[in-house]
Motif scaffolding. Sequence first.
Motif, PDB file in Angstrom:
ATOM      1  N   SER A 161      61.491  51.440  63.419  1.00  0.00           N
ATOM      2  CA  SER A 161      62.297  52.659  63.242  1.00  0.00           C
ATOM      3  C   SER A 161      62.960  52.671  61.869  1.00  0.00           C
ATOM      4  CB  SER A 161      63.354  52.749  64.340  1.00  0.00           C
ATOM      5  OG  SER A 161      62.755  52.870  65.606  1.00  0.00           O
ATOM      6  N   ASN A 162      63.417  51.488  61.426  1.00  0.00           N
ATOM      7  CA  ASN A 162      64.028  51.413  60.088  1.00  0.00           C
ATOM      8  C   ASN A 162      62.989  51.739  59.009  1.00  0.00           C
ATOM      9  OD1 ASN A 162      66.264  50.542  58.247  1.00  0.00           O
ATOM     10  ND2 ASN A 162      64.729  49.051  57.648  1.00  0.00           N
ATOM     11  N   ASN A 163      61.774  51.236  59.178  1.00  0.00           N
ATOM     12  CA  ASN A 163      60.716  51.589  58.227  1.00  0.00           C
ATOM     13  C   ASN A 163      60.465  53.089  58.223  1.00  0.00           C
ATOM     14  OD1 ASN A 163      60.287  48.958  57.431  1.00  0.00           O
ATOM     15  ND2 ASN A 163      58.568  48.610  58.803  1.00  0.00           N
ATOM     16  N   LEU A 164      60.351  53.664  59.427  1.00  0.00           N
ATOM     17  CA  LEU A 164      60.048  55.089  59.521  1.00  0.00           C
ATOM     18  C   LEU A 164      61.172  55.934  58.921  1.00  0.00           C
ATOM     19  CD1 LEU A 164      57.926  57.064  60.579  1.00  0.00           C
ATOM     20  CD2 LEU A 164      59.141  57.104  62.763  1.00  0.00           C
ATOM     21  N   ALA A 165      62.423  55.495  59.135  1.00  0.00           N
ATOM     22  CA  ALA A 165      63.560  56.245  58.597  1.00  0.00           C
ATOM     23  C   ALA A 165      63.579  56.234  57.074  1.00  0.00           C
ATOM     24  CB  ALA A 165      64.864  55.651  59.131  1.00  0.00           C
ATOM     25  N   ASN A 166      62.918  55.254  56.462  1.00  0.00           N
ATOM     26  CA  ASN A 166      62.897  55.144  55.001  1.00  0.00           C
ATOM     27  C   ASN A 166      61.545  55.545  54.414  1.00  0.00           C
ATOM     28  OD1 ASN A 166      65.546  53.824  53.996  1.00  0.00           O
ATOM     29  ND2 ASN A 166      65.008  52.655  55.831  1.00  0.00           N
ATOM     30  N   ALA A 167      60.786  56.340  55.145  1.00  0.00           N
ATOM     31  CA  ALA A 167      59.462  56.760  54.670  1.00  0.00           C
ATOM     32  C   ALA A 167      59.556  57.620  53.412  1.00  0.00           C
ATOM     33  CB  ALA A 167      58.723  57.513  55.772  1.00  0.00           C
ATOM     34  N   SER A 168      60.706  58.226  53.173  1.00  0.00           N
ATOM     35  CA  SER A 168      60.856  59.065  51.974  1.00  0.00           C
ATOM     36  C   SER A 168      61.912  58.514  51.023  1.00  0.00           C
ATOM     37  CB  SER A 168      61.238  60.498  52.390  1.00  0.00           C
ATOM     38  OG  SER A 168      62.456  60.500  53.120  1.00  0.00           O
ATOM     39  N   THR A 169      62.318  57.245  51.212  1.00  0.00           N
ATOM     40  CA  THR A 169      63.316  56.632  50.332  1.00  0.00           C
ATOM     41  C   THR A 169      62.644  56.098  49.069  1.00  0.00           C
ATOM     42  OG1 THR A 169      64.689  55.999  52.213  1.00  0.00           O
ATOM     43  CG2 THR A 169      65.055  54.818  50.152  1.00  0.00           C
ATOM     44  N   THR A 170      63.173  56.468  47.927  1.00  0.00           N
ATOM     45  CA  THR A 170      62.583  56.067  46.650  1.00  0.00           C
ATOM     46  C   THR A 170      62.516  54.548  46.509  1.00  0.00           C
ATOM     47  OG1 THR A 170      63.474  58.052  45.614  1.00  0.00           O
ATOM     48  CG2 THR A 170      62.815  56.270  44.147  1.00  0.00           C
ATOM     49  N   GLY A 171      61.325  54.044  46.225  1.00  0.00           N
ATOM     50  CA  GLY A 171      61.135  52.613  45.942  1.00  0.00           C
ATOM     51  C   GLY A 171      61.290  51.698  47.138  1.00  0.00           C
ATOM     52  N   PHE A 172      61.332  52.237  48.362  1.00  0.00           N
ATOM     53  CA  PHE A 172      61.538  51.391  49.550  1.00  0.00           C
ATOM     54  C   PHE A 172      60.312  50.544  49.831  1.00  0.00           C
ATOM     55  CE2 PHE A 172      61.400  50.588  54.142  1.00  0.00           C
ATOM     56  CZ  PHE A 172      62.647  50.027  54.339  1.00  0.00           C
ATOM     57  N   ARG A 173      60.560  49.300  50.271  1.00  0.00           N
ATOM     58  CA  ARG A 173      59.492  48.383  50.668  1.00  0.00           C
ATOM     59  C   ARG A 173      59.609  48.135  52.170  1.00  0.00           C
ATOM     60  NH1 ARG A 173      57.484  49.634  46.689  1.00  0.00           N
ATOM     61  NH2 ARG A 173      56.780  48.400  44.930  1.00  0.00           N
ATOM     62  N   ALA A 174      58.519  48.369  52.895  1.00  0.00           N
ATOM     63  CA  ALA A 174      58.522  48.220  54.355  1.00  0.00           C
ATOM     64  C   ALA A 174      58.616  46.751  54.757  1.00  0.00           C
ATOM     65  CB  ALA A 174      57.247  48.840  54.928  1.00  0.00           C
ATOM     66  N   ASP A 175      59.184  46.532  55.943  1.00  0.00           N
ATOM     67  CA  ASP A 175      59.255  45.185  56.519  1.00  0.00           C
ATOM     68  C   ASP A 175      58.073  44.977  57.453  1.00  0.00           C
ATOM     69  OD1 ASP A 175      61.765  44.367  55.384  1.00  0.00           O
ATOM     70  OD2 ASP A 175      62.736  45.761  56.760  1.00  0.00           O
ATOM     71  N   TRP A 176      57.455  43.800  57.383  1.00  0.00           N
ATOM     72  CA  TRP A 176      56.464  43.420  58.383  1.00  0.00           C
ATOM     73  C   TRP A 176      57.199  43.053  59.673  1.00  0.00           C
ATOM     74  CZ3 TRP A 176      51.939  44.899  56.914  1.00  0.00           C
ATOM     75  CH2 TRP A 176      51.497  44.742  55.606  1.00  0.00           C
ATOM     76  N   GLU A 177      56.534  43.249  60.785  1.00  0.00           N
ATOM     77  CA  GLU A 177      57.099  42.852  62.082  1.00  0.00           C
ATOM     78  C   GLU A 177      56.000  42.202  62.893  1.00  0.00           C
ATOM     79  OE1 GLU A 177      57.531  42.899  66.223  1.00  0.00           O
ATOM     80  OE2 GLU A 177      56.267  44.402  65.237  1.00  0.00           O
ATOM     81  N   GLN A 178      56.335  41.119  63.588  1.00  0.00           N
ATOM     82  CA  GLN A 178      55.345  40.448  64.427  1.00  0.00           C
ATOM     83  C   GLN A 178      56.043  39.815  65.620  1.00  0.00           C
ATOM     84  OE1 GLN A 178      53.626  37.377  61.955  1.00  0.00           O
ATOM     85  NE2 GLN A 178      55.183  35.886  62.517  1.00  0.00           N
ATOM     86  N   ALA A 179      55.258  39.528  66.645  1.00  0.00           N
ATOM     87  CA  ALA A 179      55.776  38.855  67.842  1.00  0.00           C
ATOM     88  C   ALA A 179      54.979  37.580  68.053  1.00  0.00           C
ATOM     89  CB  ALA A 179      55.655  39.760  69.060  1.00  0.00           C
ATOM     90  N   ARG A 180      55.633  36.565  68.569  1.00  0.00           N
ATOM     91  CA  ARG A 180      54.944  35.318  68.884  1.00  0.00           C
ATOM     92  C   ARG A 180      55.614  34.645  70.074  1.00  0.00           C
ATOM     93  NH1 ARG A 180      56.844  30.620  64.699  1.00  0.00           N
ATOM     94  NH2 ARG A 180      58.831  31.509  64.073  1.00  0.00           N
TER      95      ARG A 180
END
Length: 247
Positions: free
Chosen positions: A23-42
């Motif tokens: 959700s944080n990634n999606l909320a920043n889809a239009s933020t200038t210069g934003f870098r998405a976070d990877w997410e994983q489960a183990r």
Amino acid sequence: MDRAIYIAMSGAKQNMLAQAAHSNNLANASTTGFRADWEQARAMPVFGEHYPSRAYSMSERPATDFNDGPLMSTSRDMDVAIAGDGFLAVIDQNGEEAYTRRGDLIVDAAGQVFNGDGLQVVGEGGPLVLPPFQQINIGNDGVITIRAPGDGPQELAQVDALKLVNPDLQNMAKGTDGLFRPREGDAVLGADPLVQVRSGFLEGSNVKAVNELVNILSLSRQYEMQIKMMKSAEQASEASQRLLQMS
């Protein structure tokens, strides 16, 4: 029975944490210069001598996606985008140097230069402050040239330069404020003259909105399954209790 409840409970909790990351990634889809976070489960083992065969799921953000975002032309002299690897140096809310890809710069009445997050940009000798100007140009190497008020078209003066750094990305971590800092070593990085910028452009977010939305929907379904498992475990427990009472 408690094992089923424990697995479903921990799974539901980790589903919620994973949804927060996407959700944080999606909320920043239009933020200038934003870098998405990877997410994983183990799967993680439950440590302790009484639980050698048990495991629980764990959601984590192991790293940041450092792939470039798209360049968007703005034709604005104070907009800059990093061309390739590198970061702009800024002063964070604690007064420490940190690093960002956000280059929508503005100048206040005192000549101080800030980016779109309200963070002061760093120049060659510290916080960047510009004299009054009627025209400004930021070269590909980050050098800032101005034409002072009243000067002719050919009277240009080099006044400062953006501090551009190019650290090892494996050693960079993103904080909760969205800024990057070294994991180890010196907190303040040295300028790299090989880093290039493009004036008149901004770098968009590298978030892939469709992928993030699909992941959120998938996690929502997993969360619903975990809740159903807890209800089934509760019903089985109640049925067992009734049988014991009858006997």
